[in-house]
Design a protein around this motif. Structure first.
Motif, PDB file in Angstrom:
ATOM      1  N   MET A   1       0.838  -1.231  -0.225  1.00  0.00           N
ATOM      2  CA  MET A   1       0.042   0.040   0.126  1.00  0.00           C
ATOM      3  C   MET A   1       0.811   1.319  -0.244  1.00  0.00           C
ATOM      4  SD  MET A   1      -2.799   1.353   2.846  1.00  0.00           S
ATOM      5  CE  MET A   1      -1.455   1.624   3.857  1.00  0.00           C
ATOM      6  N   GLU A   2       1.765   1.319   0.888  1.00  0.00           N
ATOM      7  CA  GLU A   2       2.734   2.338   0.676  1.00  0.00           C
ATOM      8  C   GLU A   2       3.653   2.495  -0.451  1.00  0.00           C
ATOM      9  OE1 GLU A   2       4.881   0.910   4.211  1.00  0.00           O
ATOM     10  OE2 GLU A   2       3.326   1.346   5.545  1.00  0.00           O
ATOM     11  N   GLY A   3       3.919   1.343  -1.012  1.00  0.00           N
ATOM     12  CA  GLY A   3       4.698   1.681  -2.410  1.00  0.00           C
ATOM     13  C   GLY A   3       3.744   2.003  -3.483  1.00  0.00           C
ATOM     14  N   PHE A   4       2.454   1.668  -3.489  1.00  0.00           N
ATOM     15  CA  PHE A   4       1.405   2.233  -4.325  1.00  0.00           C
ATOM     16  C   PHE A   4       1.248   3.698  -4.213  1.00  0.00           C
ATOM     17  CE2 PHE A   4      -3.048   3.374  -5.473  1.00  0.00           C
ATOM     18  CZ  PHE A   4      -2.976   2.655  -7.002  1.00  0.00           C
ATOM     19  N   ILE A   5       1.137   4.207  -2.918  1.00  0.00           N
ATOM     20  CA  ILE A   5       0.943   5.721  -2.630  1.00  0.00           C
ATOM     21  C   ILE A   5       2.267   6.487  -3.172  1.00  0.00           C
ATOM     22  CG2 ILE A   5       0.699   7.462  -0.685  1.00  0.00           C
ATOM     23  CD1 ILE A   5      -0.871   5.154   0.946  1.00  0.00           C
ATOM     24  N   THR A   6       3.170   5.786  -2.919  1.00  0.00           N
ATOM     25  CA  THR A   6       4.602   6.415  -3.206  1.00  0.00           C
ATOM     26  C   THR A   6       4.477   6.559  -4.910  1.00  0.00           C
ATOM     27  OG1 THR A   6       5.853   5.498  -1.356  1.00  0.00           O
ATOM     28  CG2 THR A   6       7.031   6.506  -3.154  1.00  0.00           C
TER      29      THR A   6
ATOM     30  N   THR B   1       9.659   8.983  12.335  1.00  0.00           N
ATOM     31  CA  THR B   1       8.684   8.156  12.281  1.00  0.00           C
ATOM     32  C   THR B   1       8.358   7.433  10.808  1.00  0.00           C
ATOM     33  OG1 THR B   1       7.183   9.769  11.641  1.00  0.00           O
ATOM     34  CG2 THR B   1       7.755   9.598  13.976  1.00  0.00           C
ATOM     35  N   LYS B   2       7.490   6.331  10.804  1.00  0.00           N
ATOM     36  CA  LYS B   2       7.082   5.810   9.837  1.00  0.00           C
ATOM     37  C   LYS B   2       6.408   6.796   8.735  1.00  0.00           C
ATOM     38  CE  LYS B   2       4.228   1.970   7.898  1.00  0.00           C
ATOM     39  NZ  LYS B   2       3.626   1.013   8.329  1.00  0.00           N
ATOM     40  N   ALA B   3       5.612   7.636   9.376  1.00  0.00           N
ATOM     41  CA  ALA B   3       4.543   8.365   8.574  1.00  0.00           C
ATOM     42  C   ALA B   3       5.553   9.424   7.765  1.00  0.00           C
ATOM     43  CB  ALA B   3       3.638   9.057   9.459  1.00  0.00           C
ATOM     44  N   GLN B   4       6.260   9.787   8.726  1.00  0.00           N
ATOM     45  CA  GLN B   4       7.350  11.057   7.887  1.00  0.00           C
ATOM     46  C   GLN B   4       8.265  10.395   6.844  1.00  0.00           C
ATOM     47  OE1 GLN B   4       9.638  12.196  11.589  1.00  0.00           O
ATOM     48  NE2 GLN B   4       8.156  13.718  12.058  1.00  0.00           N
ATOM     49  N   SER B   5       8.610   9.148   6.966  1.00  0.00           N
ATOM     50  CA  SER B   5       9.487   8.659   5.957  1.00  0.00           C
ATOM     51  C   SER B   5       8.596   8.394   4.967  1.00  0.00           C
ATOM     52  CB  SER B   5       9.987   7.254   6.332  1.00  0.00           C
ATOM     53  OG  SER B   5      10.779   7.194   7.725  1.00  0.00           O
ATOM     54  N   VAL B   6       7.408   8.010   4.832  1.00  0.00           N
ATOM     55  CA  VAL B   6       6.608   7.898   3.811  1.00  0.00           C
ATOM     56  C   VAL B   6       6.183   9.188   3.124  1.00  0.00           C
ATOM     57  CG1 VAL B   6       4.049   6.976   2.872  1.00  0.00           C
ATOM     58  CG2 VAL B   6       5.232   5.690   4.665  1.00  0.00           C
ATOM     59  N   VAL B   7       6.057  10.185   3.923  1.00  0.00           N
ATOM     60  CA  VAL B   7       5.814  11.661   3.207  1.00  0.00           C
ATOM     61  C   VAL B   7       6.823  11.915   2.419  1.00  0.00           C
ATOM     62  CG1 VAL B   7       5.382  13.829   3.820  1.00  0.00           C
ATOM     63  CG2 VAL B   7       3.976  12.320   4.845  1.00  0.00           C
ATOM     64  N   LEU B   8       7.849  11.830   2.988  1.00  0.00           N
ATOM     65  CA  LEU B   8       9.233  12.186   2.380  1.00  0.00           C
ATOM     66  C   LEU B   8       9.530  11.426   1.098  1.00  0.00           C
ATOM     67  CD1 LEU B   8      11.525  13.333   5.338  1.00  0.00           C
ATOM     68  CD2 LEU B   8      10.629  14.945   3.514  1.00  0.00           C
ATOM     69  N   SER B   9       9.292  10.020   1.100  1.00  0.00           N
ATOM     70  CA  SER B   9       9.364   9.297   0.047  1.00  0.00           C
ATOM     71  C   SER B   9       8.628   9.810  -1.105  1.00  0.00           C
ATOM     72  CB  SER B   9       9.095   7.757   0.276  1.00  0.00           C
ATOM     73  OG  SER B   9      10.214   7.282   1.329  1.00  0.00           O
ATOM     74  N   CYS B  10       7.451  10.247  -0.833  1.00  0.00           N
ATOM     75  CA  CYS B  10       6.419  10.595  -1.713  1.00  0.00           C
ATOM     76  C   CYS B  10       6.867  12.104  -2.453  1.00  0.00           C
ATOM     77  CB  CYS B  10       4.966  10.916  -1.122  1.00  0.00           C
ATOM     78  SG  CYS B  10       4.069   9.386  -0.795  1.00  0.00           S
ATOM     79  N   VAL B  11       7.469  12.815  -1.620  1.00  0.00           N
ATOM     80  CA  VAL B  11       8.082  14.122  -2.056  1.00  0.00           C
ATOM     81  C   VAL B  11       9.148  13.783  -3.024  1.00  0.00           C
ATOM     82  CG1 VAL B  11       9.378  16.222  -1.547  1.00  0.00           C
ATOM     83  CG2 VAL B  11       7.305  15.401  -0.048  1.00  0.00           C
ATOM     84  N   PHE B  12      10.073  12.881  -2.569  1.00  0.00           N
ATOM     85  CA  PHE B  12      11.240  12.509  -3.440  1.00  0.00           C
ATOM     86  C   PHE B  12      10.623  12.065  -4.779  1.00  0.00           C
ATOM     87  CE2 PHE B  12      13.848   8.786  -4.958  1.00  0.00           C
ATOM     88  CZ  PHE B  12      14.767   9.268  -5.492  1.00  0.00           C
ATOM     89  N   SER B  13       9.830  11.057  -4.788  1.00  0.00           N
ATOM     90  CA  SER B  13       9.070  10.485  -5.894  1.00  0.00           C
ATOM     91  C   SER B  13       8.435  11.777  -6.814  1.00  0.00           C
ATOM     92  CB  SER B  13       7.984   9.543  -5.506  1.00  0.00           C
ATOM     93  OG  SER B  13       7.332   9.108  -6.687  1.00  0.00           O
ATOM     94  N   GLY B  14       7.658  12.611  -6.378  1.00  0.00           N
ATOM     95  CA  GLY B  14       7.080  13.535  -7.266  1.00  0.00           C
ATOM     96  C   GLY B  14       7.984  14.606  -7.690  1.00  0.00           C
ATOM     97  N   VAL B  15       9.053  14.814  -7.084  1.00  0.00           N
ATOM     98  CA  VAL B  15      10.286  15.838  -7.633  1.00  0.00           C
ATOM     99  C   VAL B  15      11.125  15.168  -8.438  1.00  0.00           C
ATOM    100  CG1 VAL B  15      11.985  17.586  -6.660  1.00  0.00           C
ATOM    101  CG2 VAL B  15       9.534  17.414  -5.333  1.00  0.00           C
ATOM    102  N   SER B  16      11.350  14.231  -8.177  1.00  0.00           N
ATOM    103  CA  SER B  16      12.715  13.402  -9.073  1.00  0.00           C
ATOM    104  C   SER B  16      12.081  13.023 -10.490  1.00  0.00           C
ATOM    105  CB  SER B  16      13.137  12.250  -8.312  1.00  0.00           C
ATOM    106  OG  SER B  16      12.171  11.235  -8.129  1.00  0.00           O
ATOM    107  N   VAL B  17      10.647  12.876 -10.481  1.00  0.00           N
ATOM    108  CA  VAL B  17      10.158  12.431 -11.746  1.00  0.00           C
ATOM    109  C   VAL B  17      10.214  13.709 -12.731  1.00  0.00           C
ATOM    110  CG1 VAL B  17       7.611  13.113 -11.324  1.00  0.00           C
ATOM    111  CG2 VAL B  17       8.314  11.151 -12.880  1.00  0.00           C
ATOM    112  N   ILE B  18      10.239  14.825 -12.152  1.00  0.00           N
ATOM    113  CA  ILE B  18      10.504  16.022 -13.127  1.00  0.00           C
ATOM    114  C   ILE B  18      11.912  16.003 -13.625  1.00  0.00           C
ATOM    115  CG2 ILE B  18      10.515  18.623 -12.932  1.00  0.00           C
ATOM    116  CD1 ILE B  18       8.425  18.729 -10.691  1.00  0.00           C
ATOM    117  N   ALA B  19      12.837  15.780 -12.924  1.00  0.00           N
ATOM    118  CA  ALA B  19      14.230  15.503 -13.531  1.00  0.00           C
ATOM    119  C   ALA B  19      14.304  14.622 -14.777  1.00  0.00           C
ATOM    120  CB  ALA B  19      15.218  15.253 -12.290  1.00  0.00           C
ATOM    121  N   TRP B  20      13.637  13.403 -14.460  1.00  0.00           N
ATOM    122  CA  TRP B  20      13.568  12.304 -15.594  1.00  0.00           C
ATOM    123  C   TRP B  20      12.981  12.911 -16.594  1.00  0.00           C
ATOM    124  CZ3 TRP B  20      16.829   8.695 -15.444  1.00  0.00           C
ATOM    125  CH2 TRP B  20      17.367   7.696 -14.527  1.00  0.00           C
TER     126      TRP B  20
END
Length: 547
Positions: free
Chosen positions: A404-409, A452-471
């Protein structure tokens, strides 16, 4: 993903969308099946007609063909192929929490498994790119997508880790060809003013593949009904997941084989005017469907690229001499990339591809594993005392929260993709590339410091959303920085470099994630920052004409 054939077979083997065309009466054929114009007859005819007929450059012909239905259909077909590559690459990351039990994997083994497909992509990237520049984009796409899907599917029944690793490697050879060639092929149908936005739209299908892989993992891997015995093989649900992940590549290969035309830009560079005009006519008829406009008659300013010489070379010399000749010729595009005006941009792209590939794939392929480590709370680097992979109770029953977390990310790519489509043509790829890499660097650094786990998921989502712009920006910039005869070779070479970096990233994570996972995470942050700064050295390519 053979294309060259003798002229007697041309009509029988043309893709369905190109049926109904005809060849000029005075065309000759080479041994490789390509049309070579007889300078003493055919060109005189063309010159005679030229007085009553406009002769257009590639960019002018693309404008005459219009923009519409053909391009949207092309986006869907190429996008599905791009998504299939994402599925095949990223599916391995979702296997790690469960396949480690059935294949008895240590963390180092998991690093090798995630690296195997990138090793294949490194081998296949430049090879397929070179063939696409020499033989055509469409044929290479069909072959590479077929290799990808076929061997990816066969991996599902591999009973031993070494065989699974080998089949994933061969599948990676196919992926290495389709990724760079798809973008070259797609860009060569696009009008200049829409190219940036449309390539960005094509790149968004990587997100679709990411979401598809995560969704399939979430739906299939935790299900007990997918577990059965196949002879001596214990067919767990993750193996069914591997089979399903091979379907997109095989369907893409079939669509390209049956329906899609060759790139008109490639045909013009090869001097195949009649075939290029036929493709432009197809584009015009689909784009102007219902508008009752007649296709404008025009000629093309084509190159006369003769390819009979390789056949002569093939017939002479010993086996060693012929092999040396082939290797020498294959390295010519790389030499051209690193000399003259192309040298500085090639060095910059080399650094950027290394930095972003090491960082993105090194971190992304391990996110499900890191999420599983924070399942009980704490930071990704705090909970490293996992049960031994030899004990199945650590894998079953499968914890659905990881998927579920992988899907959200994966879904968090959407804002970055939309932003890229809207801003690419106005801002340009260079600015988006540099800014997104710098912001990605900051987000990865913060993943390391959160608790915390919640913070890790949120920042992983930020990394996913921003890094895709670079790609996405890199996909646009990469296609516009090189001429047609080098485009696929260049993209293949740089993606090959990226695969070396991805292998290193996964091996580093595999070696250090248990003992000192802070090192690879901080290394990722530093490399992303380096890539962002180097991106400022690239030339601006906004709305440039393809050469």
């Amino acid at each position: 993903m053979s294309r060259h054939m003798r002229t007697g077979d041309v009509e029988a083997r043309q893709p369905l969308l190109l049926t109904g065309g005809h060849l000029e009466p005075n065309e000759l054929e080479s041994d490789e099946g390509e049309i070579i114009f007889d300078r003493s007859t055919s060109n005189i005819e063309h010159e005679a007609r030229g007085s009553a007929q406009r002769r257009l450059t590639y960019e002018e012909a693309v404008e005459e063909a219009g923009f519409g239905l053909f391009h949207w259909l092309l986006l869907v077909v190429c996008g599905w192929a791009n998504a299939s590559d994402a599925v095949e690459i990223l599916c391995v990351s979702f296997l790690l929490p469960t396949a480690r039990c059935d294949l008895l994997l240590s963390s180092s083994d998991k690093g090798l498994l995630t690296a195997s497909i990138f090793l294949g992509m490194m081998v296949g990237g430049y090879m397929w790119g070179y063939l696409a520049d020499q033989r055509g984009r469409r044929r290479v796409l069909v072959l590479s997508l077929t290799v990808n899907g076929l061997f990816g599917g066969l991996a599902s029944v591999a009973p031993w880790f070494w065989l699974f690793l080998l089949l994933r490697f061969v599948s990676g050879i196919g992926v290495g060809g389709s990724i760079p060639v798809i973008f070259s092929y797609f860009s060569e149908f696009m009008p200049r003013l829409r190219r940036g936005a449309m390539i960005s739209a094509l790149a968004t299908f990587w997100m679709a593949g990411n979401i598809l892989a995560a969704g399939l993992a979430w739906l299939v891997i935790p299900r007990t009904w997918a577990h059965f015995s196949l002879g001596t093989l214990d067919f767990q649900s993750w193996r069914l997941f591997v089979v399903l992940c091979s379907v997109p590549s095989l369907t893409s290969a079939l669509v390209f084989r049956l329906l899609m035309p060759e790139s008109p830009k490639f045909l013009m560079e090869a001097g195949r005017e009649t075939e290029a005009i036929r493709v432009f006519r197809l584009m015009f008829e689909l784009n102007m469907r219902g508008k009752r406009k007649a296709f404008p008659e025009f000629g093309l300013c084509t190159s006369s690229k003769h390819r009979g010489e390789p056949e002569e070379t093939r017939a002479r010399g010993s086996c060693r001499e012929r092999l040396a000749s082939i290797l020498k010729k294959g390295l010519v595009p790389i030499k051209q990339m690193f000399k003259g005006p192309l040298k500085s941009r090639s060095i910059a792209l080399l650094i950027i591809f290394y930095c972003i590939s090491f960082s993105y794939y090194g971190l992304w392929m391990w996110l499900p594993e890191l999420f599983s480590r924070v399942e009980a709370g704490g930071s990704p680097c705090a909970n490293v005392s996992l049960p031994s992979p030899l004990h199945n109770q650590s894998c079953y029953p499968v914890k659905t929260a990881v998927y579920m977390e992988g899907f959200i990310t994966a879904a968090s790519n959407l804002p970055g993709n939309i932003f890229t489509i809207l801003m690419m043509d106005s801002t340009g790829g260079k600015a988006l590339l540099s800014c997104s890499l710098v912001v990605s660097s900051l987000s990865v650094f913060l993943i390391y410091v959160v608790q915390t786990k919640a913070q890790s998921v949120v920042l992983s989502c930020v990394f996913s959303g921003v890094s895709v712009i670079a790609w996405n920006a890199l996909d646009v910039v990469g296609t516009e920085l090189y001429p047609t005869q080098l485009r696929s070779s260049a993209l293949g070479f740089f993606t090959g470099v990226g695969r070396v970096a991805a292998i290193m990233g996964n091996v580093v994570f595999g070696k250090l994630v248990d003992s000192n996972c802070a090192v690879p995470i901080l290394m990722v942050s530093a490399l992303l920052l380096t890539g962002g700064l180097v991106g400022l050295l690239l030339p601006q390519t906004r709305q440039t004409e393809l050469t």
